[in-house]
Design an enzyme around this catalytic site. Structure first.
Site, mmCIF file in Angstrom:
data_model
loop_
_atom_site.group_PDB
_atom_site.id
_atom_site.type_symbol
_atom_site.label_atom_id
_atom_site.label_comp_id
_atom_site.label_asym_id
_atom_site.label_seq_id
_atom_site.Cartn_x
_atom_site.Cartn_y
_atom_site.Cartn_z
ATOM 1 N N LEU A 11 0.924 -1.222 -0.148
ATOM 2 C CA LEU A 11 -0.228 -0.029 -0.202
ATOM 3 C C LEU A 11 1.040 1.406 0.142
ATOM 4 C CD1 LEU A 11 -2.577 -1.346 2.627
ATOM 5 C CD2 LEU A 11 -2.950 -0.935 0.061
ATOM 6 N N HIS B 218 1.261 -10.979 10.037
ATOM 7 C CA HIS B 218 2.767 -11.540 9.248
ATOM 8 C C HIS B 218 3.266 -12.704 10.371
ATOM 9 C CE1 HIS B 218 5.929 -11.505 6.554
ATOM 10 N NE2 HIS B 218 6.813 -11.726 7.735
ATOM 11 N N VAL C 62 6.649 -2.808 3.559
ATOM 12 C CA VAL C 62 5.937 -4.009 3.763
ATOM 13 C C VAL C 62 6.473 -4.652 5.055
ATOM 14 C CG1 VAL C 62 5.937 -6.207 2.832
ATOM 15 C CG2 VAL C 62 5.859 -4.045 1.332
ATOM 16 N N ASP C 63 5.448 -5.110 5.699
ATOM 17 C CA ASP C 63 5.637 -5.822 7.007
ATOM 18 C C ASP C 63 6.520 -5.155 7.899
ATOM 19 O OD1 ASP C 63 4.158 -7.975 5.700
ATOM 20 O OD2 ASP C 63 6.297 -8.719 4.839
ATOM 21 N N GLU D 157 -1.515 -17.413 14.766
ATOM 22 C CA GLU D 157 -2.206 -16.500 13.934
ATOM 23 C C GLU D 157 -3.738 -16.125 14.268
ATOM 24 O OE1 GLU D 157 -1.105 -15.592 9.999
ATOM 25 O OE2 GLU D 157 0.582 -17.134 10.259
HETATM 26 C C1 GAR Z 1 -1.000 -15.609 6.761
HETATM 27 O O1 GAR Z 1 0.247 -16.484 7.332
HETATM 28 C C2 GAR Z 1 -0.555 -14.390 7.253
HETATM 29 O O2 GAR Z 1 0.357 -14.081 8.133
HETATM 30 C C3 GAR Z 1 0.307 -14.221 5.892
HETATM 31 O O3 GAR Z 1 -0.430 -14.742 4.705
HETATM 32 C C4 GAR Z 1 -0.985 -15.905 5.281
HETATM 33 C C5 GAR Z 1 -2.366 -15.731 4.979
HETATM 34 O O4 GAR Z 1 -3.180 -16.707 5.229
HETATM 35 N N1 GAR Z 1 0.779 -12.702 5.656
HETATM 36 C C6 GAR Z 1 1.839 -12.157 5.292
HETATM 37 O O5 GAR Z 1 2.659 -12.820 4.820
HETATM 38 C C7 GAR Z 1 1.897 -10.630 5.283
HETATM 39 N N2 GAR Z 1 3.070 -10.281 4.686
HETATM 40 P P1 GAR Z 1 -4.610 -16.699 5.193
HETATM 41 O O6 GAR Z 1 -5.108 -16.278 4.044
HETATM 42 O O7 GAR Z 1 -4.899 -18.136 5.444
HETATM 43 O O8 GAR Z 1 -5.029 -15.736 6.180
#
Ligand code: GAR
Length: 217
Positions: A95, A111, A146-147, A176
């Site tokens: 973004l 993340h 990013v992140d 998560e």
């Molecule tokens: C998750 O592990 C999230 O932490 C990661 O993408 C995955 C999405 O899974 N995000 C990143 O890497 C952001 N940089 P999901 O679609 O099952 O929630």
């Protein structure tokens, strides 16, 4: 008190979206999900939104010439849905500074690493290759990098002998799904506040479940 209205932005499978949907189904949770937006038409997470009866929209970044045009379309949809806070949940699109600053303090991301370590892609493979012994996930306010951005909460998990990237990813993902709703609740209740470049570590944050250490065996 009226519930805060959340938009969840996704690009794929949507398991974190599902965790937020499940949390918001609890009448005591301070937020409702008002809109799910995917930048990919085939994102499996859209099905989850449909099943839960949540408004959903695909805004495909490929239909726009610039990031700003894409984000203007996002902003239109967010405004119509009267959104207060945005959760990025596997939203794989950088973004702009402008978008991040318009939504400063109201835009968060999850993340799968203990940031600021292991930003970016292929995180689990890179952690295994690097031989780290502790891994985890982070929920943070979004900045234009990013992140990166002030950290709200983190959950740590052990890397176990013999782990491959998929095994580690599954262990982190389980955390998560707990961490994201806990951090969103903190934010909405005003207990996770931005102060300059950090979110101060208060007793509220410590007590909220938004900071979790690996179990000791
Ligand atoms: C998750 O592990 C999230 O932490 C990661 O993408 C995955 C999405 O899974 N995000 C990143 O890497 C952001 N940089 P999901 O679609 O099952 O929630």
């Amino acid at each position: 008190m009226p519930k805060a209205r959340i938009a969840v932005l996704i690009s794929g499978r949507g398991s974190n979206l599902q965790a937020l949907i499940d949390a918001a189904n609890d009448p005591g949770f301070p937020a409702e999900i008002g809109l799910v937006i995917s930048n990919r038409p085939k994102a499996a997470g859209l099905e989850r939104a449909a099943k839960a009866g949540i408004s959903q929209e695909t805004i495909d970044h490929k239909d726009f010439e610039t990031r700003e045009d894409f984000e203007a379309a996002l902003n239109d949809a967010l405004k119509i849905a009267k959104i207060d806070f945005i959760c990025l949940a596997g939203f794989m699109r950088r973004l702009t500074d402008g978008f991040a600053s318009d939504w400063r303090g109201r835009l968060i991301n999850i993340h799968p690493s203990l940031l600021p370590a292991f930003k970016g892609l292929h995180v689990h493979e890179r952690m295994i290759e690097a031989g780290v012994k502790l891994a985890g996930c982070t929920v943070h306010f979004v900045s234009s990098e990013v992140d990166a951005g002030p950290i709200i909460g983190q959950a740590a998990v052990p890397v176990l002998p013999g782990d491959d990237a998929d095994m580690l990813a599954a262990r982190i993902l389980e955390q998560e799904h707990k961490l994201y709703p806990a951090c969103l609740k903190l934010l909405i209740e005003g207990k996770a506040r931005l102060s300059g470049h950090t979110v101060p570590y208060t007793n509220d944050v410590a007590a909220s479940g938004a900071v979790t250490n690996p179990p000791t065996t």
